[in-house]
Motif scaffolding. Structure first.
Motif, PDB file in Angstrom:
ATOM      1  N   GLN A   1       0.834  -1.195   0.000  1.00 57.68           N
ATOM      2  CA  GLN A   1       0.000   0.000   0.000  1.00 57.68           C
ATOM      3  C   GLN A   1       0.872   1.248   0.000  1.00 57.68           C
ATOM      4  O   GLN A   1       2.086   1.178   0.156  1.00 57.68           O
TER       5      GLN A   1
ATOM      6  N   SER B   1      -8.467  -6.047  -7.801  1.00 55.88           N
ATOM      7  CA  SER B   1      -8.553  -5.878  -6.348  1.00 55.88           C
ATOM      8  C   SER B   1      -9.361  -6.987  -5.690  1.00 55.88           C
ATOM      9  O   SER B   1     -10.413  -7.399  -6.186  1.00 55.88           O
TER      10      SER B   1
ATOM     11  N   GLU C   1      -6.104  -6.365  -0.695  1.00 55.70           N
ATOM     12  CA  GLU C   1      -6.221  -5.199   0.175  1.00 55.70           C
ATOM     13  C   GLU C   1      -6.780  -5.578   1.539  1.00 55.70           C
ATOM     14  O   GLU C   1      -7.661  -6.429   1.660  1.00 55.70           O
TER      15      GLU C   1
ATOM     16  N   GLU D   1     -10.373  -7.803  -1.524  1.00 53.68           N
ATOM     17  CA  GLU D   1     -10.306  -7.396  -0.125  1.00 53.68           C
ATOM     18  C   GLU D   1     -10.298  -8.640   0.767  1.00 53.68           C
ATOM     19  O   GLU D   1     -11.223  -9.457   0.713  1.00 53.68           O
TER      20      GLU D   1
ATOM     21  N   GLY E   1      -9.381  -1.309   2.471  1.00 48.80           N
ATOM     22  CA  GLY E   1      -8.541  -0.992   1.320  1.00 48.80           C
ATOM     23  C   GLY E   1      -7.278  -0.237   1.652  1.00 48.80           C
ATOM     24  O   GLY E   1      -7.012   0.152   2.794  1.00 48.80           O
ATOM     25  N   ASP E   2      -6.475  -0.036   0.633  1.00 47.43           N
ATOM     26  CA  ASP E   2      -5.235   0.728   0.725  1.00 47.43           C
ATOM     27  C   ASP E   2      -5.527   2.083   1.363  1.00 47.43           C
ATOM     28  O   ASP E   2      -6.446   2.797   0.952  1.00 47.43           O
TER      29      ASP E   2
END
Length: 397
Positions: free
Chosen positions: A14, A71, A36, A73, A40-41
Motif C-alpha cells: 500500500q 482488487s 487489500e 479485499e 482498502g489501501d
C-alpha cells in the motif's frame, strides 16, 4: 501481449513503494492482484480528484500507481480469508508486501509458510530497513517513509542551497527508487527460477536504496575523508554544470568538457575565457568567478532564447514545471502521458506513462486502478476453472 503476461503477482502493498513496484510489473503485462486489507489501501481517498467530487472512487495518488491491477479485499486475521489467500499463493509466481518486518508472520503468512504451499514462490518485501533474513539490524521493525529514508541515506544532506538547510528531493525517491530496484530483483529471481526451478526471497530496503542513490557521496568520502554537503544545483567535480537565472525563468547548462566549454564561450562572445581556462581543473579552481560571468549573460536572455542560441551544441534545457511537461511534444511522442478512466468523474485522469520502452512487448498502463474488491468473484473463481495450460484474467476498463 506483455512481456510478463504469464506472471501472476499477489500485491499486498500500500501507499507508494510497493504499489509502484507492482505497477511496473503490471505495465509489462503481469496479472497483479491487489490483496487489500479491510477498508482498502490507506491511500485510496487521498486527493486530488479530477472533478473534486465525492462521487469519485479514489484520488490521483491511488490511480497513478495502481492502474491495471485487480482488487480483492481480504482480512488475513480470519481463517476463511487466510485460506483464500493461501489458495491464491499456490497459483502465484510472486508475492510482494511492504509491511514492517514480522507483520506477515503474525498472520502465519511469512515466507517460510508460503513456501510450503508453493516451493517455487518468489517472495518480495520492501521495508524501510530490510528484513532479518538478508541482514539483521536493530532498526528493523521501525516504521519508515520517504522522508526518513532520504534523511538517513545522505540524500537530504547533499540537496538544497549551500547556505540552506538539508532538503528533501521533490519526488518520493525513497519510495520510487526502492520500488524500481525491487522490481529488478523480482525479475532476476524469476529468471533464476526459470533456470533452476528455485524460488527465493527478494528484499529491498529504503535506507539501502538511498545509500545506493547517493553513491557519489560514498566514493567521495572514501577518497578524501570529507563528507559532501549541499552546493545548490552545481556539481562537486564538473563545471559549468548548474542552473542559471534567465530573463523569464531558469535554464540548466552542462558545458563541463572542453569542447562544450569552448562552444559556450563562443556563444557568449567571450573567446578569451576559453583560452584562459582551457581545462577542467582551471575552471573548477575559479568556478565562482566564472559562474558569475555566465549568470550575467543568461540573465539578459529569455529561457527560449538561451536554449535556441546554444541549439544542441551545448547541453542546455529549460527548467520546466508540470504544465510545460504536458505541452512538450517529446513527452507526447514518447507516450509518457496516459489517460485512464476515473470512476465517478466524466473526464479521465492523466497519469505518467511507462518509461520502459520495448519494440515487441511495449509496456503501457493497462486500464484504470480497481475499485475495492472489484474482482472478488473473478479472482476466487479462477481456482476452480484454471488449468495447467494457462490462466484467465481481464483488464479493468
Amino acid at each position: 501481449m506483455g512481456a510478463l503476461d504469464d506472471l501472476r503477482v499477489l500485491d499486498l502493498t500500500q501507499v507508494l513503494a510497493g504499489p509502484y513496484c507492482t505497477m511496473l510489473l503490471a505495465d509489462m503485462g503481469a496479472d497483479v492482484v491487489k490483496v487489500e486489507r479491510p477498508g482498502g489501501d490507506m491511500i485510496r481517498s487521498n486527493p486530488p480528484y479530477v472533478a473534486d467530487s465525492d462521487d469519485e472512487a479514489y484520488g490521483g495518488y491511488f490511480q497513478s500507481v495502481n492502474r491495471g491491477k485487480r482488487s480483492l479485499e481480504l482480512d488475513l486475521r480470519t481463517d476463511e480469508d487466510r485460506a483464500a489467500f493461501l489458495s491464491l499463493v499456490e497459483r502465484a509466481d510472486v508475492v510482494v508486501e511492504n509491511f514492517k518486518a514480522g507483520t506477515m508472520e503474525r498472520f502465519d503468512c511469512g515466507y517460510e509458510t508460503l513456501r510450503e504451499h508453493n516451493p517455487q514462490l518468489i517472495y518480495s518485501s520492501i521495508r524501510g530497513f530490510g528484513d532479518p533474513r538478508t541482514g539483521e539490524t536493530e532498526r528493523q521493525g521501525q516504521p519508515s517513509f520517504d522522508l526518513i529514508a532520504q534523511a538517513l541515506g545522505g540524500v537530504m544532506e547533499i540537496t538544497g542551497p549551500e547556505d540552506g538547510p538539508p532538503t528533501k528531493v521533490g519526488p518520493g525517491v525513497g519510495d520510487i527508487f526502492t520500488a524500481a530496484l525491487n522490481a529488478v530483483g523480482v525479475l532476476a529471481a524469476v529468471h533464476h527460477r526459470e533456470r533452476t526451478g528455485e524460488g527465493q526471497y527478494v528484499d529491498t530496503a529504503m535506507y539501502d536504496a538511498m545509500v545506493s542513490l547517493a553513491e557519489r557521496s560514498i566514493y567521495q568520502y572514501s577518497c578524501d575523508g570529507e563528507a559532501p554537503t549541499r552546493q545548490g544545483n552545481s556539481h562537486p567535480t564538473l563545471f559549468p554544470y548548474d542552473a542559471f537565472e534567465t530573463a523569464d525563468g531558469h535554464a540548466v547548462v552542462a558545458a563541463f568538457n572542453d569542447r562544450h566549454w569552448e562552444t559556450l564561450c563562443a556563444a557568449m562572445d567571450r573567446p578569451g575565457l576559453a583560452a584562459d581556462y582551457p581545462d577542467a581543473a582551471a575552471r573548477l579552481d575559479d568556478r565562482e568567478r566564472l559562474r558569475a560571468e555566465i549568470a550575467d549573460w543568461t540573465r539578459d536572455q529569455t529561457t527560449a532564447e538561451l536554449v535556441e542560441r546554444l541549439d544542441g551544441r551545448v547541453p542546455a534545457a529549460p527548467v520546466q514545471d508540470a504544465s510545460d511537461v504536458f505541452e512538450d511534444p517529446h513527452v507526447h511522442g514518447r507516450e509518457m502521458l496516459a489517460d485512464v478512466a476515473q470512476p465517478g468523474a466524466a473526464e479521465p485522469m492523466t497519469v505518467a506513462g511507462s518509461p520502459i520502452k520495448m519494440t515487441e512487448t511495449n509496456p503501457r498502463p493497462r486500464g484504470r486502478a480497481p475499485l475495492l474488491d472489484e474482482h472478488r468473484e473473478e479472482i476466487l473463481g479462477e481456482g476452480e476453472t484454471e488449468t495447467d495450460a494457462g490462466r484467465t484474467g481481464a483488464e479493468s476498463d
